[in-house]
Design a protein around this motif. Structure first.
Motif, short mmCIF file in Angstrom:
data_model
loop_
_atom_site.label_atom_id
_atom_site.label_comp_id
_atom_site.label_asym_id
_atom_site.label_seq_id
_atom_site.Cartn_x
_atom_site.Cartn_y
_atom_site.Cartn_z
N SER B 38 0.93 -1.05 -0.01
CA SER B 38 -0.05 0.08 0.07
C SER B 38 1.00 1.27 -0.21
O SER B 38 2.11 1.28 0.71
CB SER B 38 -0.87 0.09 1.13
N GLU B 40 0.73 4.02 1.62
CA GLU B 40 0.90 4.57 3.01
C GLU B 40 2.11 3.74 3.60
O GLU B 40 3.01 4.16 4.21
CB GLU B 40 -0.66 4.14 3.88
N TYR B 41 2.13 2.26 3.50
CA TYR B 41 3.20 1.63 3.95
C TYR B 41 4.70 1.78 3.23
O TYR B 41 5.56 2.02 3.87
CB TYR B 41 2.91 0.08 3.79
N LYS B 43 5.47 4.39 1.72
CA LYS B 43 6.26 5.74 2.23
C LYS B 43 7.06 5.65 3.48
O LYS B 43 8.14 6.21 3.82
CB LYS B 43 5.02 6.68 2.57
N LEU B 44 6.75 4.47 4.27
CA LEU B 44 7.52 4.22 5.67
C LEU B 44 8.84 3.46 5.23
O LEU B 44 9.53 3.44 6.10
CB LEU B 44 6.62 3.57 6.66
N MET B 45 8.90 2.94 4.12
CA MET B 45 9.94 2.01 3.79
C MET B 45 11.15 2.76 2.93
O MET B 45 10.94 3.77 2.43
CB MET B 45 9.42 0.52 3.03
N GLY B 46 12.19 2.05 2.97
CA GLY B 46 13.37 2.31 2.16
C GLY B 46 13.16 1.81 0.89
O GLY B 46 12.51 1.18 0.30
N LEU B 47 14.25 2.33 0.14
CA LEU B 47 14.27 2.13 -1.60
C LEU B 47 14.53 0.45 -1.84
O LEU B 47 14.01 0.17 -2.67
CB LEU B 47 15.14 2.98 -2.13
N THR B 48 15.36 0.06 -1.04
CA THR B 48 15.61 -1.35 -1.15
C THR B 48 14.20 -2.10 -1.09
O THR B 48 14.26 -3.07 -1.65
CB THR B 48 16.63 -1.86 -0.12
N ALA B 49 13.41 -1.67 -0.06
CA ALA B 49 12.34 -2.69 0.16
C ALA B 49 11.30 -2.37 -0.98
O ALA B 49 10.44 -3.21 -1.45
CB ALA B 49 11.61 -2.32 1.64
N ALA B 55 21.07 -3.58 -2.47
CA ALA B 55 21.75 -2.80 -1.20
C ALA B 55 23.18 -2.33 -1.15
O ALA B 55 23.77 -1.42 -0.55
CB ALA B 55 21.74 -4.21 0.07
#
Lengths: 460, 279
Positions: B38, B40-41, B43-49, B55
């Protein structure tokens, strides 16, 4: 709830009895009000002004009846104005906030770059040290053993330490025995168990036999909480799993490399593993023990006796910063203030998730827990007793332990209480409280029984 | 002929570099969206994810970041964040101090040992035991006894650079040709004068080789020592960026450590050439 009564409120009683009328004395009222937490008051200036004004009013009207009559007849605002004419309240407030002149103004405080150090770090960019007349340099340090050595060496005047470290140092565990003291707890909660993505279906700790976990330091709440959690689920942490001491950034790298299965680490590291997509949050440490201490602010006894005013000013700054950090509305600003390379050196998004408590759990969900990390400076001596019971339980200390004596020597609850009262905060009346860890009650008066009650422990 | 060899070698170097950078670039390309999540989710995660970014940073990331650092090498944002130029300066100053102290001790001592067979035999066991100790093993002991982290770092540099210099000086002095010393003797040259006019020039190339080995070791050790103690220096920079899991900055630091190490070695190599004479 403020200890400070508005001295210009004619219904207030400055001497005896309580404000709400439900308790016999103000002391009892305070005790009830601050049963578990010491909440900060709105603004520090107001608070200090209140302290000073109270003192002045008390001095001018030793008889409470006379004060009341005076206030009733002229009104509070007039009284304040009249009083200010004779007595420079503003100046007095400033003088009060500074208290005794610090013997040493330029201080060095060491910290480890994790969110637990928030009050120590943010006090620099947000000016809390300066406000209390100190020029403090906060120095980032490479690890717990180094911070211990540098504080013992007097390179640092005070430092960020894990809550059990000052106890361990004072007892001479893993170091020379040097008396250390804790005037304030840095943070409560603020850790978590993070597991590698491949274990996302293994949520029951009973399935964790043979797994490898990392912790940052032996004398840490991380170690005790993880051991406690595993043992409550029937795993012997010394036999059924492997526990390794690993520096936090290496935990994330090791998790990515599939070298460990999980870790109990201080925050921003847990969230960092999630942010990078290598792990997920199994539980927050808060779910093991809500309100547990994590890191402490510590100094050697020697520093405290040679520079008592500096030490008091430092403690005031830390308590002030902690009060500021405990408020949810300040957390975003704090995250931005402590994110740069000079301080924690981490992405702002990660710190924001930790501090605001709205975070990605690593499994696709967004969770909210405003108390994921919280700040409450009061150094409960019962915390120290609990840590000692765990040191005993896992064989770090052997033989008879004078729990109470050690706790009282290291955790300076009495001094902090006095300081907090002077600052207009309302510290709890007693330094001991009982609490529950994973539903099991802990009575600080009976530590030996508590240790004996665990089925899984190191046989001594 | 030699110029064409140089040209060809240079060309091969460039081709190798290009191939290396190309493979590096391809190997670290992002793979597009890693998983559906999602917004919203995400937005809280880094580019690798979110974007399946590797990495490992690619050469372009490293290049941009390096340029940023080179643009302002001497900025100072407080005690824990200084420009790369300042960090390198701290490290070089530490290495320089420790190394100079080692020179002051090792060369006279080496002379003494080299000229006296008795001392040479007597001190040999100690040197043999102390020499193989990893310099970093001294660190906790130094911190504990010296009680000052920057002095401890200098001490570690001192202790690690002393042995190669000492041993090379002893060897150089001891293996000065007997004929030359005998000639000096027949000419009734005093001991001190003999040491400076006959032995020193003869042993100089060997001594300088020892010094060159030492500076290499010192530069190797300072980075590790600073990572351990923290504070300032390029080693601290690596640790600080590792703490932030910023591999890009770690790679940049590695590159710079390599360049500075090479420069230090080249300086000593030039000195060695200056004192070497054809026999």
């Amino acid at each position: 709830m403020s200890t400070f009564d508005d001295p210009f409120d004619s219904d207030r009683n400055l001497q005896a009895g309580c404000v709400c009328g439900q308790h016999r004395s103000a002391r009892e009222h305070e005790q009830a009000a601050s049963a578990l937490r010491c909440d900060p008051v709105e603004s520090e200036e107001k608070r200090y002004e209140g302290v000073v004004a109270s003192a002045v009013m008390r001095a001018m009207f030793p008889q409470d009846v006379a004060r009341r009559a005076f206030l009733k007849s002229v009104g509070a605002s007039t009284a304040l104005a009249a009083l200010s004419q004779f007595f420079p309240l503003k100046t007095a407030t400033e003088v009060f906030a500074q208290a005794g002149a610090p013997e040493k103004k330029d201080l060095k405080v060491g910290f480890i770059p994790i969110t637990c150090a928030t009050p120590i770090i943010m006090a620099a960019p947000l000016g809390f040290y300066a406000k209390h007349g100190l020029n403090v340099e906060v120095v980032k340090t490479a690890g717990w053993a180094v911070i211990r050595d540098k504080t013992i060496n007097k390179e640092y005047d005070a430092a960020h330490m894990l809550a059990p470290m000052p106890i361990a140092i004072s007892l001479g565990l893993g170091a020379n025995a040097i008396p250390f003291a804790v005037p304030a707890i840095e943070n409560i909660n603020g850790q978590g168990i993070t597991l590698a993505m491949k274990h996302k279906d293994k949520r029951d700790p009973k399935d964790w036999k043979g797994m490898k976990f990392a912790i940052p330091f032996d004398y840490s709440m991380h170690n005790y909480l993880l051991r406690y959690y595993l043992a409550e689920h029937g795993l012997d942490p010394d036999i059924d799993v492997q526990l390794r001491s690993v520096p936090p950034p290496e935990m994330v790298a090791n998790l990515r490399a599939d070298n460990i299965d999980g870790f109990l680490a201080p925050d921003n590291i847990c969230q960092r593993a999630i942010y990078d997509g290598v792990g997920f949050m199994h539980i927050l440490s808060k779910e093991i023990w809500d309100g547990h201490p994590c890191c402490s602010f510590a100094a050697s006894r020697e520093f405290i006796t040679t520079a008592p005013n500096s030490f008091a000013a430092l403690t005031r700054a830390i308590v002030d910063a902690t009060a500021y950090a405990s408020k949810a509305e300040n957390r975003k600003q704090i995250a931005e203030a402590i994110a740069p390379a000079n301080y924690i050196n981490a992405p702002v998004t990660v710190l924001e998730q930790v501090l605001t408590g709205t975070y990605a759990d690593g499994l696709g969900g967004v969770k909210t827990d405003a108390k994921r990390v919280d700040f409450d400076p009061f150094p409960w001596q019962s915390f120290a007793v609990w840590m000692l019971t765990q040191m005993k339980r896992w064989g770090q200390i052997k033989g008879d332990v004078d729990y109470k004596a050690v706790a009282e020597q290291v955790y300076l609850a009495t001094d902090t209480k006095k300081l907090m009262t002077e600052m207009g905060l309302s510290p709890p009346a007693s330094a001991y409280k009982s609490f529950a860890v994973m539903g099991k009650n802990f009575d600080p008066a009976k530590p030996e029984d508590y240790v004996a009650s665990f089925k899984i422990r190191k046989s001594s | 002929m030699t110029s064409s060899l140089r040209l060809r070698a240079g060309l091969v170097s460039i081709v190798l570099l290009a191939a290396f950078l190309g493979i590096w670039h391809l190997a670290t390309r992002s793979t597009g969206t890693a998983a559906t999540m999602s917004p919203e989710y995400a937005k809280l995660m880094g580019l690798t994810a979110t974007q399946g970014k590797s990495a490992m940073p690619g050469p372009l990331d490293v290049g941009t970041k390096l340029w940023e650092h080179l643009k302002r090498p001497f900025y100072d944002n407080g005690p824990n964040d200084k420009g790369l130029g300042i960090q390198l300066g701290y490290s070089i100053a530490r290495v320089g101090t420790g190394y100079l102290l080692a020179v002051l001790v090792a060369i006279p001592l080496g002379f003494l040992i080299g000229m006296s067979p008795l001392l040479s035999k007597a001190l040999d066991p100690f040197i043999q035991v102390l020499k193989p100790i990893s310099p970093l093993a001294w660190m906790p002991l130094a911190l504990y006894t010296i009680k000052d982290s920057s002095v401890s770092a200098i001490f570690v540099i001192f202790i690690c650079s002393i042995w190669p210099m000492l041993l090379n000086t002893v060897f150089g002095v001891a293996s000065v040709r007997k004929e030359w010393i005998n000639v000096a003797r027949t000419l009734e040259v005093g001991t001190v004068r003999r040491a400076f006019t006959v032995i020193l020039p003869a042993a100089a190339p060997t001594i300088l080789t020892g010094m060159r080995i030492s500076i290499g070791i010192a530069w190797l050790v300072i980075v590790a020592a600073e990572m351990l103690v923290g504070g300032t220096g390029i080693g601290y920079f690596v640790w600080n960026e590792w703490n932030n899991l910023s591999i890009t900055n770690v790679i940049i630091a590695i590159l710079l450590i390599g360049v500075v190490g090479m420069l230090l070695d080249q300086i000593l190599a030039r000195f060695t050439r200056m004192v070497t004479f054809p026999e």
